[in-house]
Design a protein around this motif. Sequence first.
Motif, PDB file in Angstrom:
ATOM      1  N   THR A   7     -34.680  -9.586   4.752  1.00 32.93           N
ATOM      2  CA  THR A   7     -34.584 -10.673   3.771  1.00 32.93           C
ATOM      3  C   THR A   7     -33.348 -11.503   4.103  1.00 32.93           C
ATOM      4  O   THR A   7     -32.297 -10.970   4.448  1.00 32.93           O
ATOM      5  CB  THR A   7     -34.470 -10.096   2.352  1.00 32.93           C
ATOM      6  OG1 THR A   7     -35.642  -9.315   2.087  1.00 32.93           O
ATOM      7  CG2 THR A   7     -34.381 -11.204   1.310  1.00 32.93           C
ATOM      8  N   GLY A  53     -42.365 -15.662   3.822  1.00 39.55           N
ATOM      9  CA  GLY A  53     -42.714 -14.836   2.670  1.00 39.55           C
ATOM     10  C   GLY A  53     -41.575 -14.770   1.676  1.00 39.55           C
ATOM     11  O   GLY A  53     -40.417 -15.049   2.006  1.00 39.55           O
ATOM     12  N   TYR A 109     -35.887 -15.020   1.171  1.00 41.19           N
ATOM     13  CA  TYR A 109     -37.140 -15.095   1.898  1.00 41.19           C
ATOM     14  C   TYR A 109     -37.152 -14.066   3.023  1.00 41.19           C
ATOM     15  O   TYR A 109     -36.137 -13.451   3.319  1.00 41.19           O
ATOM     16  CB  TYR A 109     -37.340 -16.503   2.494  1.00 41.19           C
ATOM     17  CG  TYR A 109     -37.534 -17.557   1.438  1.00 41.19           C
ATOM     18  CD1 TYR A 109     -38.806 -17.896   0.995  1.00 41.19           C
ATOM     19  CD2 TYR A 109     -36.445 -18.215   0.874  1.00 41.19           C
ATOM     20  CE1 TYR A 109     -38.994 -18.862   0.020  1.00 41.19           C
ATOM     21  CE2 TYR A 109     -36.620 -19.181  -0.119  1.00 41.19           C
ATOM     22  CZ  TYR A 109     -37.897 -19.499  -0.530  1.00 41.19           C
ATOM     23  OH  TYR A 109     -38.082 -20.446  -1.501  1.00 41.19           O
ATOM     24  N   TRP A 161     -42.260  -7.671   9.418  1.00 38.39           N
ATOM     25  CA  TRP A 161     -41.431  -8.453   8.516  1.00 38.39           C
ATOM     26  C   TRP A 161     -39.990  -8.446   8.980  1.00 38.39           C
ATOM     27  O   TRP A 161     -39.473  -7.424   9.427  1.00 38.39           O
ATOM     28  CB  TRP A 161     -41.489  -7.865   7.113  1.00 38.39           C
ATOM     29  CG  TRP A 161     -42.828  -7.946   6.462  1.00 38.39           C
ATOM     30  CD1 TRP A 161     -44.039  -7.956   7.074  1.00 38.39           C
ATOM     31  CD2 TRP A 161     -43.084  -8.004   5.073  1.00 38.39           C
ATOM     32  NE1 TRP A 161     -45.038  -8.014   6.142  1.00 38.39           N
ATOM     33  CE2 TRP A 161     -44.479  -8.047   4.901  1.00 38.39           C
ATOM     34  CE3 TRP A 161     -42.271  -8.022   3.957  1.00 38.39           C
ATOM     35  CZ2 TRP A 161     -45.077  -8.121   3.657  1.00 38.39           C
ATOM     36  CZ3 TRP A 161     -42.872  -8.092   2.722  1.00 38.39           C
ATOM     37  CH2 TRP A 161     -44.255  -8.148   2.564  1.00 38.39           C
ATOM     38  N   ASN A 212     -40.653 -12.504  -2.303  1.00 40.44           N
ATOM     39  CA  ASN A 212     -41.091 -11.588  -3.368  1.00 40.44           C
ATOM     40  C   ASN A 212     -42.247 -10.687  -2.929  1.00 40.44           C
ATOM     41  O   ASN A 212     -43.215 -10.488  -3.671  1.00 40.44           O
ATOM     42  CB  ASN A 212     -41.484 -12.370  -4.620  1.00 40.44           C
ATOM     43  CG  ASN A 212     -40.339 -13.179  -5.160  1.00 40.44           C
ATOM     44  OD1 ASN A 212     -39.203 -12.707  -5.221  1.00 40.44           O
ATOM     45  ND2 ASN A 212     -40.611 -14.425  -5.526  1.00 40.44           N
ATOM     46  N   ASN A 213     -42.176 -10.166  -1.710  1.00 42.11           N
ATOM     47  CA  ASN A 213     -43.205  -9.271  -1.153  1.00 42.11           C
ATOM     48  C   ASN A 213     -44.575  -9.918  -1.005  1.00 42.11           C
ATOM     49  O   ASN A 213     -45.584  -9.230  -0.960  1.00 42.11           O
ATOM     50  CB  ASN A 213     -43.319  -7.982  -1.964  1.00 42.11           C
ATOM     51  CG  ASN A 213     -42.095  -7.123  -1.819  1.00 42.11           C
ATOM     52  OD1 ASN A 213     -41.512  -7.053  -0.741  1.00 42.11           O
ATOM     53  ND2 ASN A 213     -41.699  -6.468  -2.884  1.00 42.11           N
ATOM     54  N   ILE A 214     -44.611 -11.251  -0.930  1.00 46.24           N
ATOM     55  CA  ILE A 214     -45.860 -11.988  -0.761  1.00 46.24           C
ATOM     56  C   ILE A 214     -45.726 -12.895   0.460  1.00 46.24           C
ATOM     57  O   ILE A 214     -44.726 -13.597   0.609  1.00 46.24           O
ATOM     58  CB  ILE A 214     -46.178 -12.852  -2.005  1.00 46.24           C
ATOM     59  CG1 ILE A 214     -46.370 -11.960  -3.221  1.00 46.24           C
ATOM     60  CG2 ILE A 214     -47.400 -13.731  -1.770  1.00 46.24           C
ATOM     61  CD1 ILE A 214     -46.454 -12.714  -4.523  1.00 46.24           C
TER      62      ILE A 214
END
Length: 128
Positions: free
Chosen positions: A122, A75, A108, A119, A77-79
């Motif tokens: 980052t 992932g 990422y 998640w 950018n929060n996608i």
Amino acid sequence: MKFTNALTSTFVFPAAALSTMTAAAPLEPRDVYDPRVTYPHTGTVWIVGQRHNVTWDTSDAPVNITNPIGTIKLGANNIILPITLATGFSVLSGRHEVTVPDVDSGEYFLVFFGDSGDWSDTFTINSS
């Protein structure tokens, strides 16, 4: 019981067959398992083409897991991107090796799916 499908034909099910279908044993209670990703973490730098072990904490795994098969996606950018790094492994293994995909340099995160998505922190991927 009779079912009709306009595109095909008529189906007839005997009552005995329907009662067999509905008499299945009840399912065991299951728990949603959402293990915490421990690597990669903030400060980690991966290079495209390298192999790394993604790791997660299995110390609090319930006895009955709804979905014991894992998937790891990338992932940014929060996608959640349509890039699957691994799939089909046990969520109880605690680690799985992946190859860093050919993506642009940037920030990422990983999404670990079993029952639920968790998640990672980052981290950075460099393309060279």
